[in-house]
Design an enzyme around this catalytic site. Sequence first.
Site, PDB file in Angstrom:
ATOM      1  N   ASP A   1      26.758 -11.683 -13.199  1.00  0.00           N
ATOM      2  CA  ASP A   1      27.329 -10.402 -12.786  1.00  0.00           C
ATOM      3  C   ASP A   1      26.764  -9.919 -11.459  1.00  0.00           C
ATOM      4  OD1 ASP A   1      28.760  -8.049 -12.928  1.00  0.00           O
ATOM      5  OD2 ASP A   1      27.516  -7.141 -14.486  1.00  0.00           O
TER       6      ASP A   1
ATOM      7  N   ASP B   1      35.528  -2.598 -14.190  1.00  0.00           N
ATOM      8  CA  ASP B   1      35.299  -2.382 -15.619  1.00  0.00           C
ATOM      9  C   ASP B   1      36.450  -1.601 -16.253  1.00  0.00           C
ATOM     10  OD1 ASP B   1      32.932  -3.641 -15.223  1.00  0.00           O
ATOM     11  OD2 ASP B   1      31.677  -1.860 -15.429  1.00  0.00           O
TER      12      ASP B   1
END
Length: 517
Positions: free
Chosen positions: A279, A330
């Site tokens: 990430d 997200d």
Amino acid sequence: MKIDKLFNYTIVFVALMSVFNPVATKAQDTLSKYILTPKPQPAAKITGPKVFGVRPKHPIVFTVTATGTRPITFSATNLPAGVTLDALTGKLSGSITKAGAYTINLHAKNNIGSSSRQFKIVVGEKIALTPPMGWNSWNIYGDRVSQEAVMANAKAMVNSGLINHGWSYMNIDDAWQGKRGGDFNAILPDSSRFPDMSGLVHEVHNMGLKIGIYSSPWIETYAHRIGGSAMNPAGTFEPVKVNVPRREKKIPYAIGKYIFAENDAKQWSKWGFDYLKYDWNPIEYPETKLMYDALRKSGRDIIFSLSNSTPYRSIKELSTVSNAWRTGGDIRDTWESLSARLFTQDRWAPYARPGHWNDPDMMILGYVGWGKTPKPTRLTPDEQYTHVSAWALMSVPLLLGNDLTKLDEFTISLLTNDEVLDVNQDPLGLQATTISKRGETGIMAKDLENGSIAAGLFNTGDTTTTVTLRWPDLNIVGKYIVRDLWRQKDLGTFVNSFPASVNKHGVVLISLRKADE
């Protein structure tokens, strides 16, 4: 499927209270009309993917799954040399030295009935030949994840029966990290949260599940934990203050001079991890390739998933050295966040293929919380049907972001429909694309391995409307049998078109197979 929005706020409360309150039980019964998925039959029936990829000489980690009344016994014919099948658990294990495709005949049997299925093990460089299905800790626990929480959810994955439908990965997200050390000078766990990482991995595997881990090539992760690089050769790390604005964190949110990809990959392999979420932003090729090579040399097949917001300009190159990649930011449990991912993924479709998957982010069903007080998703049930249907059609990773210990019957019904899951797990690995878009309605469709076509008729508008699937949009002619995949029943034979009434923010998910003329 017309459903009041209040339903999704009450269903979990009703499910929890029904054990103690007969009135609540009665209320739950009145909600059963919203569940479309039929209950599994008592006879043993094999479920899950029909193909599995593994690299030569690497350990096989796969559990054959089945529905039906327990106990169920498993058997197989044509097993390759070096591979064994546990008759009681369905676990395939061992390894295969020679590259190639091996077709196995699987069998499952209980005292009511039996089923068989061909299953292919492909030994070569490709893994994740179907999209991963499982769970990730972030959307429920945020940076408060712990070994206890992961274990509780793993047990719930098994006890709820989700495991019997192919759900398998239990992925730990950010905030598990402690400091570097051990045999490989790798990231070790925060012992206050994960006192026995090796034991956790072992327990999860013993349940017939797999397990994943999280890291970043940055010096510091989003949760202010140690990342995969440092400014010093020892890899020591001091987090910055959380309240410092990110724009001032030029060093932590950057890749350090010293890289520890191989150190960390060796440790993950030794523990037995099966999945890595990597990430950072922006995602670039050099650090991606570095970790890909480290995982490949680790001696274990570890799915490599990139997060977040993969740059489209680089996807052709990045897709060659990763198994999945986030196509945006997200997701949140709102219609606005979900609908923004509908009819916007087509440009990514050419890069989706077995072993390599587009990822619009985790699922927002059931109880979610992102580290705060858990609450039921804000999606209405119609929106949840849209969510699961779209993710199934697009052949993307199905990673649950909810508290599995608080599953209710409605959420379970969304996650255990094998005909819907088969669309996601189809061996062709095609991503459905938009074949028709008219105002606030749209249709996504794709071909399936068995020669049929899967299609979703979506209504993003605020009123119920008719959506019509027209044969020319599919480049087909003649008679086709239309099947409702959620209800698992044929709707009849249609010629030239199929119209359906679709609720606001809802979907009708169907398959079409050629009828006898």
